[in-house]
Design an enzyme around this catalytic site. Structure first.
Site, PDB file in Angstrom:
ATOM      1  N   ARG A  62      18.770 -16.199  -7.341  1.00  0.00           N
ATOM      2  CA  ARG A  62      19.379 -16.182  -8.675  1.00  0.00           C
ATOM      3  C   ARG A  62      20.433 -15.092  -8.814  1.00  0.00           C
ATOM      4  NH1 ARG A  62      14.202 -17.619  -9.127  1.00  0.00           N
ATOM      5  NH2 ARG A  62      13.533 -15.480  -9.523  1.00  0.00           N
ATOM      6  N   GLU A  99       2.971  -7.121  -3.700  1.00  0.00           N
ATOM      7  CA  GLU A  99       1.601  -6.923  -4.185  1.00  0.00           C
ATOM      8  C   GLU A  99       0.602  -7.421  -3.128  1.00  0.00           C
ATOM      9  OE1 GLU A  99       1.048  -8.821  -7.902  1.00  0.00           O
ATOM     10  OE2 GLU A  99      -0.955  -7.984  -8.183  1.00  0.00           O
TER      11      GLU A  99
END
Ligand code: AMP
Length: 176
Positions: A62, A99
């Protein structure tokens, strides 16, 4: 309505995407509004046009959208940073922790000339890990990170903290 209000109205929250607990900021409704795209690009161009920037570095995927429009309007090169295995020519890589697990970003080894001043652009700043990886790639090639440009900053994730070692110019059009 001013541009930021229009932008805010076109960002769609998608709950539990791509996994439970994440609220995904979907920018695709912005892309359907060509007038708004022009206004957003104009805001970014006005910020950087007098800063002697040599290239805009956009982060897959993006970051390519407004990154390319910004580079085009500033008449300077656009340089893509992509996930591992997507760029066809010789690359340098940088891996960073997520994560769960890790990710690797790549840039073409000839994409940035030593001493170039660049702006790194992505749609959204969350924890800052992705933009940090991009900055490390730029530095490895001898470029200077003069600023980070985002449409959206999720401030509660403190991404700016991770990036301030490169520059104090960390800009987002809209913050949550
Ligand atoms: P981070 O590395 O944590 O700063 O994450 C930033 C990258 O992940 C950007 O390329 C974003 O497009 C994407 N991203 C992270 N969180 C979100 C979110 N809530 N909505 C949309 N994109 C996100």
């Amino acid at each position: 309505m001013d541009t930021i209000k229009k932008l805010s109205a076109k960002i769609r929250d998608v709950k539990d995407f791509p996994k439970p607990g994440i609220v995904f900021k979907d920018i695709t409704p912005i892309l359907s509004d060509s007038e708004l795209c022009k206004e957003i690009t104009r805001l970014m161009v006005d910020r950087y046009k007098s800063q002697n920037i040599d290239a805009i570095v956009g982060i897959e995927s993006r970051g390519f959208l407004f990154g390319m429009l910004l580079a085009y309007e500033l008449n300077i090169p656009f340089v893509p940073i992509r996930k591992a295995g997507k760029l066809p020519f010789r690359t340098i890589k940088h891996s960073y922790d997520l994560e769960y697990g890790s990710a690797t970003m790549e840039i073409h080894e000839d994409a940035i000339e030593k001493g170039w001043n660049v702006i790194i652009h992505d749609d959204l700043l969350a924890t800052g890990g992705t933009a940090d990886a991009a900055a490390q790639l730029v530095n490895t090639l001898g470029g200077n990170v003069k600023g980070f440009s985002f449409l959206i900053d999720l401030t509660f994730l403190n991404g700016k903290e991770m990036l301030k070692k490169y520059t104090s110019h960390i800009e987002a059009l809209i913050s949550y």
